[in-house]
Design a protein around this motif. Structure first.
Motif, PDB file in Angstrom:
ATOM      1  N   ILE A 188      85.027  51.801  43.345  1.00 45.97           N
ATOM      2  CA  ILE A 188      85.499  50.445  43.610  1.00 45.97           C
ATOM      3  C   ILE A 188      84.675  49.477  42.776  1.00 45.97           C
ATOM      4  CG2 ILE A 188      85.785  48.628  45.341  1.00 45.97           C
ATOM      5  CD1 ILE A 188      86.255  50.789  47.420  1.00 45.97           C
ATOM      6  N   PHE A 189      85.369  48.577  42.081  1.00 42.17           N
ATOM      7  CA  PHE A 189      84.730  47.640  41.167  1.00 42.17           C
ATOM      8  C   PHE A 189      84.979  46.202  41.607  1.00 42.17           C
ATOM      9  CE2 PHE A 189      85.825  51.479  38.908  1.00 42.17           C
ATOM     10  CZ  PHE A 189      84.748  51.731  38.080  1.00 42.17           C
ATOM     11  N   ASP A 190      84.061  45.330  41.264  1.00 42.30           N
ATOM     12  CA  ASP A 190      84.265  43.890  41.403  1.00 42.30           C
ATOM     13  C   ASP A 190      85.265  43.467  40.327  1.00 42.30           C
ATOM     14  OD1 ASP A 190      84.179  41.143  41.553  1.00 42.30           O
ATOM     15  OD2 ASP A 190      82.027  40.963  41.161  1.00 42.30           O
ATOM     16  N   GLY A 191      86.432  42.983  40.749  1.00 42.47           N
ATOM     17  CA  GLY A 191      87.472  42.644  39.797  1.00 42.47           C
ATOM     18  C   GLY A 191      87.526  41.178  39.406  1.00 42.47           C
ATOM     19  N   GLN A 192      86.681  40.351  39.985  1.00 42.58           N
ATOM     20  CA  GLN A 192      86.722  38.917  39.722  1.00 42.58           C
ATOM     21  C   GLN A 192      86.318  38.613  38.276  1.00 42.58           C
ATOM     22  OE1 GLN A 192      85.348  36.359  43.215  1.00 42.58           O
ATOM     23  NE2 GLN A 192      84.337  38.307  43.697  1.00 42.58           N
ATOM     24  N   GLY A 193      87.139  37.812  37.608  1.00 44.51           N
ATOM     25  CA  GLY A 193      86.840  37.408  36.250  1.00 44.51           C
ATOM     26  C   GLY A 193      87.013  38.499  35.214  1.00 44.51           C
ATOM     27  N   THR A 194      87.758  39.551  35.546  1.00 46.33           N
ATOM     28  CA  THR A 194      87.943  40.660  34.604  1.00 46.33           C
ATOM     29  C   THR A 194      89.326  40.606  33.954  1.00 46.33           C
ATOM     30  OG1 THR A 194      88.817  42.164  36.298  1.00 46.33           O
ATOM     31  CG2 THR A 194      86.430  42.139  35.963  1.00 46.33           C
ATOM     32  N   ASN A 195      89.512  41.437  32.945  1.00 43.22           N
ATOM     33  CA  ASN A 195      90.844  41.671  32.394  1.00 43.22           C
ATOM     34  C   ASN A 195      91.105  43.175  32.424  1.00 43.22           C
ATOM     35  OD1 ASN A 195      89.726  42.866  29.950  1.00 43.22           O
ATOM     36  ND2 ASN A 195      89.330  40.785  29.222  1.00 43.22           N
ATOM     37  N   TRP A 199      87.089  45.756  33.154  1.00 43.79           N
ATOM     38  CA  TRP A 199      86.707  45.924  34.557  1.00 43.79           C
ATOM     39  C   TRP A 199      85.963  47.229  34.815  1.00 43.79           C
ATOM     40  CZ3 TRP A 199      88.649  50.252  37.044  1.00 43.79           C
ATOM     41  CH2 TRP A 199      89.718  50.890  36.395  1.00 43.79           C
ATOM     42  N   PHE A 200      86.224  48.250  33.977  1.00 46.17           N
ATOM     43  CA  PHE A 200      85.649  49.581  34.180  1.00 46.17           C
ATOM     44  C   PHE A 200      84.238  49.603  33.613  1.00 46.17           C
ATOM     45  CE2 PHE A 200      85.197  54.171  33.205  1.00 46.17           C
ATOM     46  CZ  PHE A 200      85.487  54.688  34.460  1.00 46.17           C
ATOM     47  N   SER A 201      83.265  49.199  34.442  1.00 45.70           N
ATOM     48  CA  SER A 201      81.893  49.045  33.984  1.00 45.70           C
ATOM     49  C   SER A 201      80.929  49.368  35.120  1.00 45.70           C
ATOM     50  CB  SER A 201      81.673  47.603  33.503  1.00 45.70           C
ATOM     51  OG  SER A 201      80.307  47.308  33.345  1.00 45.70           O
ATOM     52  N   MET A 202      79.831  50.038  34.795  1.00 45.40           N
ATOM     53  CA  MET A 202      78.816  50.347  35.798  1.00 45.40           C
ATOM     54  C   MET A 202      78.272  49.069  36.436  1.00 45.40           C
ATOM     55  SD  MET A 202      76.905  52.527  37.461  1.00 45.40           S
ATOM     56  CE  MET A 202      76.534  54.113  36.709  1.00 45.40           C
ATOM     57  N   ALA A 217      72.495  50.388  37.423  1.00 45.47           N
ATOM     58  CA  ALA A 217      71.932  51.646  36.912  1.00 45.47           C
ATOM     59  C   ALA A 217      71.897  51.615  35.380  1.00 45.47           C
ATOM     60  CB  ALA A 217      72.760  52.819  37.397  1.00 45.47           C
ATOM     61  N   LYS A 218      70.870  52.220  34.811  1.00 48.23           N
ATOM     62  CA  LYS A 218      70.657  52.154  33.364  1.00 48.23           C
ATOM     63  C   LYS A 218      71.089  53.464  32.669  1.00 48.23           C
ATOM     64  CE  LYS A 218      68.705  48.131  33.912  1.00 48.23           C
ATOM     65  NZ  LYS A 218      69.389  46.899  33.501  1.00 48.23           N
ATOM     66  N   ASN A 219      71.304  53.326  31.356  1.00 46.43           N
ATOM     67  CA  ASN A 219      71.583  54.471  30.486  1.00 46.43           C
ATOM     68  C   ASN A 219      72.803  55.284  30.932  1.00 46.43           C
ATOM     69  OD1 ASN A 219      69.268  53.847  28.939  1.00 46.43           O
ATOM     70  ND2 ASN A 219      67.982  54.948  30.415  1.00 46.43           N
ATOM     71  N   MET A 220      73.815  54.588  31.418  1.00 43.27           N
ATOM     72  CA  MET A 220      75.060  55.246  31.788  1.00 43.27           C
ATOM     73  C   MET A 220      76.134  54.908  30.752  1.00 43.27           C
ATOM     74  SD  MET A 220      73.804  56.638  34.382  1.00 43.27           S
ATOM     75  CE  MET A 220      72.530  56.457  35.622  1.00 43.27           C
ATOM     76  N   TYR A 221      77.157  55.739  30.689  1.00 45.98           N
ATOM     77  CA  TYR A 221      78.197  55.560  29.692  1.00 45.98           C
ATOM     78  C   TYR A 221      79.539  55.371  30.397  1.00 45.98           C
ATOM     79  CZ  TYR A 221      74.422  57.586  26.937  1.00 45.98           C
ATOM     80  OH  TYR A 221      73.213  57.848  26.362  1.00 45.98           O
ATOM     81  N   PHE A 222      79.990  54.137  30.455  1.00 44.26           N
ATOM     82  CA  PHE A 222      81.260  53.806  31.089  1.00 44.26           C
ATOM     83  C   PHE A 222      82.180  53.218  30.034  1.00 44.26           C
ATOM     84  CE2 PHE A 222      81.570  53.601  35.860  1.00 44.26           C
ATOM     85  CZ  PHE A 222      80.487  54.438  36.113  1.00 44.26           C
ATOM     86  N   SER A 223      83.386  53.757  29.919  1.00 45.63           N
ATOM     87  CA  SER A 223      84.320  53.232  28.928  1.00 45.63           C
ATOM     88  C   SER A 223      85.744  53.649  29.270  1.00 45.63           C
ATOM     89  CB  SER A 223      83.956  53.750  27.533  1.00 45.63           C
ATOM     90  OG  SER A 223      84.883  53.283  26.564  1.00 45.63           O
ATOM     91  N   LEU A 224      86.700  52.731  29.068  1.00 47.77           N
ATOM     92  CA  LEU A 224      88.102  53.111  29.212  1.00 47.77           C
ATOM     93  C   LEU A 224      88.479  54.134  28.153  1.00 47.77           C
ATOM     94  CD1 LEU A 224      90.114  49.829  29.971  1.00 47.77           C
ATOM     95  CD2 LEU A 224      89.586  51.705  31.518  1.00 47.77           C
ATOM     96  N   PHE A 225      87.877  54.017  26.988  1.00 48.96           N
ATOM     97  CA  PHE A 225      88.150  54.982  25.908  1.00 48.96           C
ATOM     98  C   PHE A 225      86.857  55.217  25.156  1.00 48.96           C
ATOM     99  CE2 PHE A 225      89.466  56.058  21.533  1.00 48.96           C
ATOM    100  CZ  PHE A 225      90.202  57.205  21.817  1.00 48.96           C
ATOM    101  N   TRP A 226      86.340  56.453  25.223  1.00 48.67           N
ATOM    102  CA  TRP A 226      85.076  56.755  24.579  1.00 48.67           C
ATOM    103  C   TRP A 226      85.286  57.057  23.106  1.00 48.67           C
ATOM    104  CZ3 TRP A 226      80.477  55.430  25.332  1.00 48.67           C
ATOM    105  CH2 TRP A 226      79.412  56.070  24.693  1.00 48.67           C
ATOM    106  N   LYS A 227      84.553  56.363  22.269  1.00 48.37           N
ATOM    107  CA  LYS A 227      84.682  56.534  20.818  1.00 48.37           C
ATOM    108  C   LYS A 227      84.437  57.988  20.405  1.00 48.37           C
ATOM    109  CE  LYS A 227      79.920  54.841  20.439  1.00 48.37           C
ATOM    110  NZ  LYS A 227      79.054  53.817  19.857  1.00 48.37           N
ATOM    111  N   TRP A 228      85.102  58.384  19.337  1.00 48.44           N
ATOM    112  CA  TRP A 228      84.981  59.718  18.737  1.00 48.44           C
ATOM    113  C   TRP A 228      85.549  60.824  19.630  1.00 48.44           C
ATOM    114  CZ3 TRP A 228      79.549  57.652  18.780  1.00 48.44           C
ATOM    115  CH2 TRP A 228      79.366  56.741  17.758  1.00 48.44           C
TER     116      TRP A 228
END
Length: 296
Positions: A188-195, A199-202, A217-228
């Protein structure tokens, strides 16, 4: 006109029940509707002809019943206490406004706890391209199997509300994974002010079943589409090669480099069934489907 509408409602109700019997019970539960908050209303974009014409009805309950008989109606509007406009969630082009004249009330379908509105669904192994179908990139026919049409498709659903994401009075966003129709993982994410893209962010995580997923939390990898790669809805705890990659959720959309990503059909959805992120190379469970919800 009222008699014609009633007859259409009866015929459509029979048609929906028949499809429920033939396909799945997922669309057969009693529908619940909630009014869009903040005075916001959904309207047809200027110049676009809606799938359904506006009709005069006795009350808003008849409007809700009309919507309930149409498989792709999840949003409807009651105008000036006499007119009903229902919307086709995948075909209509809409805008959202909080400053419209007259008396308008827009309602949307909610789940059983009266909180969440489904805006996206994709089935594992369906052949659909997840990111383009979620963001609405390119024509519908380019997203996946041509046999899956917007008239009926058990493998994919996309609501037009994704296209007006940043204009909505959005509070929360939920990503859910299902296996045998049971939710097995969620975020569950805070959706306020997102597009629809950010929105998909740690940094926006409010809740999850994993103790090592939390806001800040640090050093995490969150992405709708991960490069490569063809990894979407990518939530990773660490990465550094196929044998050490670790995380919570990945939707794999193609035959990637790592052995644990190679399957016979795509997309496929993997997740951690532990209390923290798991190492993918050591084995992982599969989910049957993914859904995205909004809460206003």
């Amino acid at each position: 006109m009222m008699k014609i509408l009633k007859n259409l409602l009866i015929l459509n109700a029979f048609y929906i029940l028949l499809q429920c019997y033939c396909y799945t019970n997922a669309d057969c539960y009693r529908r619940q509707y909630k009014q869009l908050s903040g005075g916001f209303n959904v309207i047809i974009k200027t110049g676009f002809t809606p799938v359904f014409n506006k009709m005069k009805v006795a009350d808003k309950y008849m409007c809700s019943r009309w919507c309930a008989t149409e498989r792709f109606c999840h949003v409807w509007r009651f105008d000036n206490n006499e007119f009903c406009q229902i919307f086709h969630s995948m075909k209509d082009i809409i805008t959202v406004s909080a400053s419209l004249p007259g008396t308008m009330q827009t309602y949307y379908i909610t789940d059983e706890d009266d909180q969440w509105f489904k805006v996206y669904f994709v089935k594992s192994g369906s052949g659909f391209a997840v990111l383009p179908s979620f963001l609405g990139e390119g024509p519908y026919e380019s997203w996946g199997p041509a046999t899956c049409t917007r008239t009926y498709c058990p493998d994919l659903f996309r609501s037009f509300l994704i296209d007006v994401w940043s204009d909505l009075p959005l509070q929360k966003v939920k990503l859910s994974l299902y296996k045998n129709n049971v939710e097995v993982a969620f975020m569950i994410f805070d959706g306020q002010g997102t597009n629809s893209s950010d929105w998909f962010s740690m940094s926006r995580v409010l809740d999850s079943p994993w103790k090592d997923v939390y806001k800040g939390a640090k050093n995490m990898y969150f992405s709708l589409f991960w490069k490569w790669s063809w990894r979407t809805f990518y939530a990773a705890k660490s990465q550094g090669g196929c044998v050490v990659d670790k995380g919570w959720i990945i939707v794999v959309g193609w035959n990637n480099i790592c052995n644990w990503e190679k399957q016979f059909s795509y997309p496929y959805i993997i997740y951690s069934n532990k209390t923290e992120g798991i190492q993918w190379n050591g084995g992982h469970p599969f989910a049957d489907s993914l859904a995205i919800y909004m809460s206003f």
